[in-house]
Design a protein around this motif. Sequence first.
Motif, short mmCIF file in Angstrom:
data_model
loop_
_atom_site.label_atom_id
_atom_site.label_comp_id
_atom_site.label_asym_id
_atom_site.label_seq_id
_atom_site.Cartn_x
_atom_site.Cartn_y
_atom_site.Cartn_z
N LYS A 174 0.83 -1.20 0.00
CA LYS A 174 0.00 0.00 0.00
C LYS A 174 0.87 1.26 0.00
O LYS A 174 0.64 2.19 -0.78
CB LYS A 174 -0.94 -0.01 1.22
CG LYS A 174 -1.91 1.15 1.24
CD LYS A 174 -2.86 1.03 2.43
CE LYS A 174 -3.85 2.19 2.45
NZ LYS A 174 -4.79 2.09 3.59
N ALA A 175 1.86 1.29 0.88
CA ALA A 175 2.74 2.45 0.95
C ALA A 175 3.55 2.59 -0.34
O ALA A 175 3.82 3.71 -0.80
CB ALA A 175 3.69 2.32 2.14
N GLN A 178 1.31 4.13 -3.01
CA GLN A 178 1.13 5.55 -2.70
C GLN A 178 2.36 6.36 -3.08
O GLN A 178 2.26 7.47 -3.60
CB GLN A 178 0.82 5.72 -1.20
CG GLN A 178 -0.56 5.21 -0.81
CD GLN A 178 -0.79 5.29 0.69
OE1 GLN A 178 0.14 5.47 1.47
NE2 GLN A 178 -2.05 5.16 1.09
N TRP A 179 3.54 5.77 -2.84
CA TRP A 179 4.78 6.47 -3.20
C TRP A 179 4.89 6.62 -4.71
O TRP A 179 5.27 7.68 -5.21
CB TRP A 179 5.99 5.69 -2.66
CG TRP A 179 7.29 6.42 -2.84
CD1 TRP A 179 7.90 7.22 -1.95
CD2 TRP A 179 8.12 6.41 -4.02
NE1 TRP A 179 9.07 7.74 -2.48
CE2 TRP A 179 9.23 7.25 -3.75
CE3 TRP A 179 8.03 5.78 -5.26
CZ2 TRP A 179 10.23 7.47 -4.68
CZ3 TRP A 179 9.04 6.01 -6.20
CH2 TRP A 179 10.13 6.84 -5.91
N ARG A 181 2.50 6.88 -6.85
CA ARG A 181 1.58 7.92 -7.30
C ARG A 181 2.09 9.31 -6.92
O ARG A 181 2.02 10.24 -7.72
CB ARG A 181 0.19 7.68 -6.71
CG ARG A 181 -0.52 6.48 -7.31
CD ARG A 181 -1.84 6.20 -6.64
NE ARG A 181 -2.50 5.05 -7.24
CZ ARG A 181 -3.40 4.29 -6.62
NH1 ARG A 181 -3.77 4.59 -5.37
NH2 ARG A 181 -3.97 3.25 -7.23
N ALA A 182 2.58 9.43 -5.70
CA ALA A 182 3.05 10.74 -5.23
C ALA A 182 4.28 11.21 -6.00
O ALA A 182 4.51 12.42 -6.12
CB ALA A 182 3.36 10.67 -3.73
N ASN A 195 -4.22 1.15 -12.92
CA ASN A 195 -3.07 2.04 -12.82
C ASN A 195 -2.38 2.16 -14.18
O ASN A 195 -2.24 1.16 -14.91
CB ASN A 195 -2.06 1.51 -11.80
CG ASN A 195 -2.57 1.62 -10.39
OD1 ASN A 195 -2.88 2.71 -9.92
ND2 ASN A 195 -2.67 0.49 -9.70
#
Length: 271
Positions: A174-175, A178-179, A181-182, A195
């Motif tokens: 999950k992290a 998120q990374w 995407r960020a 995605n």
Amino acid sequence: MTLTTMLTPNATPTMSSREIATLTGSSHDNVLKTIRALVKKGLVSGNETPYVHPQNGQTYQEFSLDYRNTMVVVSGYSVELRARIIDRWMELEAAPATPAIPQTYAAALLEAGRLAEENEKLAAASAAAEDRAKLSERYLAIAVPKAVALDRISTSDGSYGLQEAAKILQVGPKAFVQWLRANRWIYKRPGSTNNLGYQDKINAGYLWHKVSTYENSSGETKTRDDVKILPKGIARLAREVPGAALDSDLSPVPVASDATANFRAHPEPAS
């Protein structure tokens, strides 16, 4: 003659007041008086130091002067006497410096202390060098296997889904997503669950899109895009994702049977 040098590396040679007396034909007492008077006026710098007379074993006082102070002391002497002093200094400066043997017990103790301090500094420097060597060995023990693992991945032929890549990099899925995407690796179109990869990462050889087909619940054949991370991307992410790590014995993943699927570019969301 009692011309001496100090017991230090790159020592500055000195001339004793006793030698000045010998070279000029003066008594040592008269030379001492002259030096003391000049020291009192602040024209000459020097300290009286004891020495042991080699013949009677008694202790007397003397001065050890460098070139400048010697020249000041003999400035009132005749030209001939000053020439003797200058000639002697030229001999001294031309000859290799040799340590003087301590003439008193106190001087011997000082020299022993100086040598002990030098030995301690050398030992400390040696220990520091040894510690640096050990640290280098530890660093190589960690860095080399990691570099090998990165090389294995970078040159392998597999491709990885996001979940697989997270496991390889030993980070939470999950992290990890998120990374990505960020940091503009992947994105989703509005209303889509798939995605997609940013085109610059695709062009760089970090990502690709796998086009696959499936049947929905109504039996209809559909196509979908799945973003995949290529070996080169894994190697890059291993260096950038916080907490990422690679096992040194990591082996390349076999080539998937559909590894020749077409790359596809997609319109990216506005930044």
